[in-house]
Design an enzyme around this catalytic site. Sequence first.
Site: not given
Ligand code: CMC
Length: 428
Positions: A306, A363
């Site tokens: 998140h 989710d």
């Molecule tokens: N599985 C594997 N790796 C992950 C995941 C995941 N679900 N989420 C984040 N990471 C890794 C990401 O690759 C990054 O790694 P590194 O440091 O090596 O580059 C690190 O964790 C930080 O992640 P980020 O992408 O910079 O985090 P963010 O804040 O930009 O993204 C997110 C948040 C929710 C988009 C992302 O965690 C994600 O895509 N999760 C899966 C989709 C999901 O479940 N979304 C629902 C969110 S909650 C409901 C809502 O309100 O939308």
Amino acid sequence: MADNAKLTLDGKTYEFPVITGTEDEKAFDIGKLRAQTGYVTFDEGYKNTGATQSNITFLDGEKGILRYRGYSIEDLSSKASFLEVAYLLLYGELPTKTQLSNFEETLNQHTLVHENLMKVFEVFPSGSHPMGQLMTLISALSSFYPDSLSPSKNPELVNLTIIRLLAKMPTLCSMIMKKGKGHPIVYPQNKYDYVTNFLRMSFGNVTDDYMPDKVVVDAMNTLLILHADHEQNCSTSTVRIVGSSHANLYASIGAGVAALWGPRHGGANQEVLEMLEHIRDIDKGDVKKVVAEAKDKKRLLFGFGHRVYKNFDPRAKIIKVACDNVLAKLGVNDPLLAIAKELEEAALNDPYFVERKLYPNVDFYSGLIYKALGFPTPMFTVLFALGRMPGWISQWKELREKNEDIGRPRQIYNGPALRPFVAVNDRK
Ligand code: CMC
């Protein structure tokens, strides 16, 4: 009261006021930054940018706190109905008994959708994704209510527009569900409450007198409340930015639905269930392999991570308990629940997830409840939208009442510098 923030640039010092919120959150007000320094800030994904000062929802991602108008999500999801929460978000206070029954009665006067909107709906192919349909139908409401196009100067008209949208949401969502099944639409019956009416229209039939079980009504109420608002997330920011151009409510919310659809946002609930099915059918239940592939960036663990919660998502905590309860009460034994729990444990014990503070989000378990209640997977994100509606509308209403500036971010341009135009015949 914190001192002004100071910025030293090219030997000159500039001061920026500090803003402090109710819960001691702090921001530098950089409203005059560009005018004074010629610089803008750069913050891809708005990870450090406060876009508004809002009175609606408080969220502390480090402590796992979520409150609507000061009330904890734990209290609201266990003690209130969805309509009480909708009223709270929209009007700032929990309703008295009379206010609540007036609110319910007013909504009930607007549950039907215009028969010509049905014609728009009829042309969607039966297999079209429910979110595409929902987005279109909500935007199309603006054509049926031309008085909604510029309602800003008339608060009563604004309220009517809001009531219409909130009242029609259960009707629209259940219509979409019925189309997916090829069943005739069930019309609303205004003697039922909001959630019961929605469930009746979704699971009942024109041929029977279906009444949902209390377990199902309660579970739906809880899920809708947990999704009702989440401050400045991707879809809400979309609603606000569209609304900031003074676009009407239906257009602004239609855009919010589009943003929610993405698998990184609300679309993740559909992805989670499909991922669990894939683990069951293709990966043969090998969660270690799935975690290893996620670490190698070959796949995302949907329902994990998140942008704001870096400890735990309080909604996920409540949903996990609800999932166990609802499945037990309904006598559903879903092997996907065991896979989900195994996957959660494997991820939470893995340094990759621990170091990155990746926890199950709202989710992760919600889809298993929706599935147990009988909703098809492509409907999951529509259910998220049904819950989020009061939050989106409240944010749009707040923005308009404050007459906030139009949203218009800056950029750093990295494309070609000025170059001479070459006529088409001379181009190589
Ligand atoms: N599985 C594997 N790796 C992950 C995941 C995941 N679900 N989420 C984040 N990471 C890794 C990401 O690759 C990054 O790694 P590194 O440091 O090596 O580059 C690190 O964790 C930080 O992640 P980020 O992408 O910079 O985090 P963010 O804040 O930009 O993204 C997110 C948040 C929710 C988009 C992302 O965690 C994600 O895509 N999760 C899966 C989709 C999901 O479940 N979304 C629902 C969110 S909650 C409901 C809502 O309100 O939308």
